[in-house]
Design a protein around this motif. Structure first.
Motif, PDB file in Angstrom:
ATOM      1  N   GLU A   1      -4.388  -0.894   3.787  1.00  0.00           N
ATOM      2  CA  GLU A   1      -3.598  -1.824   4.606  1.00  0.00           C
ATOM      3  C   GLU A   1      -2.139  -1.809   4.158  1.00  0.00           C
ATOM      4  O   GLU A   1      -1.225  -2.002   4.958  1.00  0.00           O
ATOM      5  N   LEU A   2      -1.939  -1.596   2.872  1.00  0.00           N
ATOM      6  CA  LEU A   2      -0.582  -1.505   2.337  1.00  0.00           C
ATOM      7  C   LEU A   2       0.018  -0.139   2.634  1.00  0.00           C
ATOM      8  O   LEU A   2       1.109  -0.026   3.206  1.00  0.00           O
ATOM      9  N   GLU A   3      -0.738   0.873   2.285  1.00  0.00           N
ATOM     10  CA  GLU A   3      -0.204   2.231   2.409  1.00  0.00           C
ATOM     11  C   GLU A   3       0.063   2.620   3.865  1.00  0.00           C
ATOM     12  O   GLU A   3       1.088   3.238   4.177  1.00  0.00           O
ATOM     13  N   ARG A   4      -0.837   2.261   4.751  1.00  0.00           N
ATOM     14  CA  ARG A   4      -0.663   2.607   6.153  1.00  0.00           C
ATOM     15  C   ARG A   4       0.606   1.961   6.714  1.00  0.00           C
ATOM     16  O   ARG A   4       1.375   2.596   7.427  1.00  0.00           O
ATOM     17  N   ARG A   5       0.819   0.715   6.375  1.00  0.00           N
ATOM     18  CA  ARG A   5       2.025   0.022   6.875  1.00  0.00           C
ATOM     19  C   ARG A   5       3.294   0.700   6.376  1.00  0.00           C
ATOM     20  O   ARG A   5       4.291   0.761   7.087  1.00  0.00           O
ATOM     21  N   ILE A   6       3.235   1.181   5.127  1.00  0.00           N
ATOM     22  CA  ILE A   6       4.420   1.862   4.592  1.00  0.00           C
ATOM     23  C   ILE A   6       4.616   3.197   5.303  1.00  0.00           C
ATOM     24  O   ILE A   6       5.708   3.529   5.770  1.00  0.00           O
ATOM     25  N   LYS A   7       3.523   3.958   5.414  1.00  0.00           N
ATOM     26  CA  LYS A   7       3.611   5.287   6.026  1.00  0.00           C
ATOM     27  C   LYS A   7       4.009   5.205   7.500  1.00  0.00           C
ATOM     28  O   LYS A   7       4.759   6.040   7.997  1.00  0.00           O
ATOM     29  N   ASP A   8       3.477   4.210   8.195  1.00  0.00           N
ATOM     30  CA  ASP A   8       3.819   4.056   9.619  1.00  0.00           C
ATOM     31  C   ASP A   8       5.147   3.327   9.820  1.00  0.00           C
ATOM     32  O   ASP A   8       5.497   2.988  10.955  1.00  0.00           O
ATOM     33  N   LYS A   9       5.807   3.052   8.718  1.00  0.00           N
ATOM     34  CA  LYS A   9       7.111   2.368   8.753  1.00  0.00           C
ATOM     35  C   LYS A   9       7.047   1.006   9.438  1.00  0.00           C
ATOM     36  O   LYS A   9       7.990   0.568  10.091  1.00  0.00           O
TER      37      LYS A   9
END
Lengths: 521, 462
Positions: B378-386
């Motif tokens: 949930e953290l990483e996806r939000r970062i990667k998807d900007k």
């Protein structure tokens, strides 16, 4: 009777035959501990479970794979961040782990539907990864989910993905070893023969039973490639899923850890007629002999000899520097399984340290056969060790260093015995000629750390030397090495780099390329 | 400007924030003196938890397994527990407390450990260990329910319930700390001692930070005694610092023995520590001494140097144990930061009603998301998807790659923090904890500026 009874275990008659001391002239047949039997509950054994043997030891080093455990989250979490099996694809398998997160309602009503959604979600999260391993756990085994059927369904619906299923629940066997066995057999049953990788050489091997701890596999594969041998697959360190599906095309299986992966080699021999060659990547002599054995199979002796000569000339003086200073030091060699016999003799022969004890958490009697045979007299061999026996052994043997894992290492620390992490390594890799020097260096650094001189002092009682502001390791280690001119000038401590693995990635191998160019294949 | 409260939408987990219930029960058990728990399940449920503790504390803790194998999974494995209890008691003569902790496998096969304990009490303990004080405590922690956080809560309750017995008032308070580090316990005891309050601390884990002694005696262990636990019923009150880790036990003492309970707040930051001290004062009638006014002043002095100059508007993501995450978020707000993403790693549906979360929903003046039942994806996806931009991550070591790969500075906090040295020694609670946290955050941001050459000249003068 060579069996050793620990004081702390006198009250458990079942432990009576699990430890032996090799006496003078003792015949191997009479001094073999029992091995691989069910654990005695409540002993505080150091064993893990079959799930971890399958997923964490053998499955997870595969690098281009999503590793999904079907069960509650703990099995996944607990086996994550516990090893240093690196890979050349930015350590995908170290960074990501997945769990289906089984909850009570799934236990009651089944979890197959949710498993399917999980698989789809994982592939969606990592669009560049098209391969997956699914691991059964205690919970999913007990509720009887048919993981294979779900995986097949997804593969039918998503033709570009491939899924491997390993059914090795935690309770499946006395230790990790049960899981090693199950995943070996599952892989050959399900996956070997389903893919044909490109054959680039006349000499093709599978490198089996190394898990690329800090780059071990990459170091060994470098040697083979320098000889012109194509390493078709690595089972499983830095291993690629599709390469491993093509294991059936190799000419030879070169096997390191026979404990964890002899099963697949035996099956490859039975089903595809591929011979198995057991080797030792640790230590100058065993490694040299091993490279030569592989070379002889293909008629590449000249190539092997050139590597052996080069490497020995480069690294022997550095090994000797440490060996001179390690001579006579006592160690307990307390690994999980195969290092007990990989290292038992060679560490003594090449570094001069005395192995006063070997133990194995999940070894079978065969491992002890090899280990005890290679140990010198007086060595204490323990099967399925437990907390109290370890402490008692340390008191009895007074080792200078214990070679073991993180947690038992912390126990030995309190006994004022330094430990060296030989599951994940301190500063490996330890395979290869240079790697073996790195082990000698780490062992030297552990044993001669000035902090261990200080740890024994009781400032309230002891006479405390006040004339020194510091000590170096060499001030301690060289007390007995008098400048008598016997140290050849070229002997020196380790001169290699911190990272010796990254530079191997993308390296060119002329002997491999020329075969393709010349159409020799 | 809103604070959204949502659930993880995928059924599965990619990179978990928590492990399962038995780990929490095991963590509670190691806080007790002369106690070795038996985990009834596969060996991995113990081996890896011991390794986790060893990684976090750089020390080893004793926990036993019933070593469930195939035959037990098929035919039931109560005989394994029976043998485990006997073997453990024979070989560890000092052991008095043996929690028996269940797991997913043994709950699925339905082993009746409560019945077994009744039988062992009547037979084995009476016949073979008649002259020994031994307490067997059943703790049900199926891994498919809750998380390590609920496992801890359940275990603290079950342990307290097993021992608490009314005698006469002991003039003490009970302080249930929740899942904290030795450094936190030291900081809390310092506050209690400054206020001259006698407390039973559950659990006394300062000794988890154990020495290496010349006589080899320095093994790590918990120090809460049976007497401590028994006396919890005689206390003048209980303060449970964490709503989700230990409050169940506080409520039990209140309903069963009329020991008044105050739940929370987690004393992270100045404001929550103030409240904690007010609660202590209310419960004991003891005044807050001048020394703490000064100590608070030192913390505020340190933080004042950092807030508007360096912290203001920094966007932070926080994950980990719920009380810790909420406490850190509150502290960040007080320091002018923007906790834009909070991740709570289990499916506890009472989070929705938590007044602290409601306050975020009502009061924050920027966009904030709180994800329940979250994983680290949930953290990483939000970062990667900007979807979010972050200046700082606060969380435990399991999220290290998200920080490393995305070049986001991270302060390790919570459990486990194995990839940084000695963090268990430092408190996050109390005024001391406030200083430690603020300065860790500042120094981490400074180092990051230097490595990234992002206005690194700012620190040229400060």
């Amino acid at each position: 009777m060579p069996y050793h009874t620990f004081k702390c275990s006198e009250c458990i008659p079942d432990r009576a035959m699990h430890a032996v001391i090799k006496g003078p002239g003792e015949d191997l047949t009479s001094c073999l501990p029992l091995g691989y039997l069910n654990t005695i509950p409540g002993t505080i054994s150091e064993r893990g479970c079959a799930f971890c043997g399958a997923k964490h030891v053998i499955g997870s080093p595969m690098k281009d794979v999503i590793h999904l455990s079907h069960g509650p989250v703990g099995c996944t979490y607990d086996t994550w961040h516990t090893k240093r099996y690196i890979s050349d694809n930015d350590n995908f398998q170290l960074k990501y782990t997945a769990a289906t997160d089984m909850k009570e309602k799934h236990v009651v009503f089944g979890a197959e539907k949710m498993l399917k959604q999980n698989i789809i979600d994982c592939f969606k999260a990592f669009p560049h990864i098209k391969r997956m391993s699914i691991y059964q756990t205690c919970a999913s085994a007990l509720i009887g989910d048919d993981i294979n059927a779900v995986a097949k369904k997804v593969m039918d619906e998503m033709p570009d993905v491939d899924i491997f299923v390993c059914n090795a629940p935690g309770f499946g066997g006395p230790s990790q070893s049960g899981g090693h066995h199950k995943i070996n057999i599952a892989w050959i049953d399900q996956k070997v023969g389903t893919f044909e990788p490109e054959i680039k050489s006349k000499y093709v091997i599978n490198y089996v039973g190394d898990y690329n701890i800090q780059g071990d596999s990459e170091i060994m594969i470098d040697f083979f490639q320098r000889m012109g041998i194509q390493v078709l697959s690595s089972f499983t360190g830095n291993g690629s899923y599709d390469d491993l599906r093509g294991m059936h095309l190799a000419h030879l299986n070169v096997l390191e850890c026979a404990r964890s992966s002899e099963y697949i080699c035996n099956e490859l021999r039975k089903r595809y007629g591929i011979p198995r060659l057991d080797i030792d990547g640790f230590g100058f002599e065993p490694l040299s002999a091993s490279l030569m054995k592989v070379a002889m199979f293909f008629g590449l002796e000249k190539e092997a000899q050139a590597i052996i000569d080069d490497e020995t000339a480069r690294w022997r003086p550095e090994l000797n520097w440490y060996a001179k200073r390690l001579k006579g030091k006592k160690i307990c060699l307390w690994p999980g399984g195969s290092k007990l016999w990989h290292w038992a003799h060679v560490i003594e022969e090449e570094m001069g340290v005395k192995v006063v004890s070997v133990y194995s958490k999940f070894g079978h009697q065969g491992d002890f056969e090899k280990g005890v045979a290679r140990c010198s007299e007086g060595a204490l061999a323990i099967d399925d060790p437990n907390e109290l026996e370890g402490l008692e052994a340390m008191e009895m043997l007074q080792p200078d260093c214990v070679l073991t894992g993180v947690r038992p290492g912390e126990v030995s620390k309190k006994m004022r015995v330094p430990y060296l992490n030989i599951h994940a390594y301190d500063n490996g890799p330890y395979k290869g000629f240079e790697g073996w020097v790195r082990l000698a260096r780490d062992l030297y650094n552990a044993i001669y750390s000035p902090i261990h001189q200080l740890s024994g002092l009781d400032i309230s009682k002891d006479e405390i030397p006040t004339d020194k502001g510091f000590m170096t390791r060499q001030m301690i280690s060289d007390v007995n090495i008098i400048g008598d001119g016997t140290t050849p000038i070229e002997e020196r401590p380790y001169t290699g780099e911190w990272d010796i693995v990254t530079k191997l990635r993308g390296k060119k191998y002329p002997k491999l390329e020329s075969q393709q160019q010349l159409g020799m294949v | 400007m809103s604070c959204e409260l949502k659930q993880r939408e995928r059924p599965g987990i990619i990179n978990p924030i928590f492990t399962c219930q038995p780990c929490g029960a095991q963590y509670a058990s190691i806080g007790i003196k002369d106690c070795i728990a038996i985990v009834h399940g596969g060996q991995g449920c113990v081996m890896f938890v011991r390794m986790l503790f060893a990684q976090h504390f750089k020390d080893s803790f004793e926990l036993a397994s019933s070593s469930l194998h195939e035959d037990g999974a098929v035919f039931g494995a109560l005989n394994r527990v029976e043998e485990a209890v006997d073997v453990l008691l024979m070989r560890y003569p000092h052991v008095k407390v043996v929690p028996i902790i269940t797991t997913c496998s043994t709950e699925v096969i339905g082993d009746d450990i409560d019945g077994l304990i009744r039988k062992l009490n009547k037979k084995l303990l009476k016949e073979k260990y008649a002259d020994r004080e031994v307490h067997l405590i059943p703790i049900h922690t199926p891994s498919f329910k809750g998380s390590m956080v609920t496992g801890y809560d359940v275990a603290v309750h079950d342990i307290v319930k097993a021992f608490a017995k009314k005698d006469k008032p002991n003039g003490k308070i009970n302080l249930i700390t929740g899942w904290v580090n030795p450094g936190d316990v030291t900081a809390l005891k310092h506050l209690l001692s400054a206020m001259d309050i006698d407390a039973t601390v559950l659990f006394e884990i300062e000794s988890f930070d154990s020495p290496l002694m010349p006589d080899k005696s320095g093994f790590a262990h918990g120090s809460t005694t049976i007497e401590d636990l028994t006396g919890t019923a005689d206390a003048m009150g209980t303060i449970a610092l964490n709503k989700y880790e230990g409050a169940k036990a506080a409520r039990y003492l209140e309903s069963e023995f009329d020991v008044p309970a105050i739940i929370g707040p987690t004393p992270i930051g100045i404001r929550n520590t103030d409240t904690f001290l007010q609660n202590l004062k209310k419960m004991t009638g003891k005044p807050i001494p001048e020394s703490l006014v000064r100590e608070r002043g030192i913390a505020i002095d340190a933080i004042t140097d950092l807030t508007h100059m360096f912290f203001a508007d920094k966007r932070v993501a926080i994950y980990g144990n719920p009380d810790l995450v909420i406490g850190l978020a509150e502290f960040c707000l007080d320091m002018e930061m923007k906790p834009v993403l909070l991740l709570l790693g289990d499916d506890n549906n009472t989070y929705k009603g938590d007044p602290r979360i409601k306050a975020f929903q009502e009061k924050v003046d920027f966009d904030m998301e709180i994800v329940m039942n979250a994983d680290l994806w949930e953290l990483e996806r939000r970062i990667k998807d900007k979807e979010i931009k972050l200046d700082l991550i606060l969380g435990h070591s399991k999220g290290r790659w998200t920080a490393i790969d995305n070049n986001i500075p991270m302060v390790r906090v919570g459990f486990p923090t194995f990839d940084r040295a000695g963090l268990y020694r430092h408190p996050v609670v109390g005024y001391e904890g406030a200083i430690w946290l603020a300065e860790q955050m500042a120094n981490t941001l400074f180092t990051d500026m230097e490595y990234k050459k992002d206005r690194e000249w700012i620190l040229n003068v400060w």
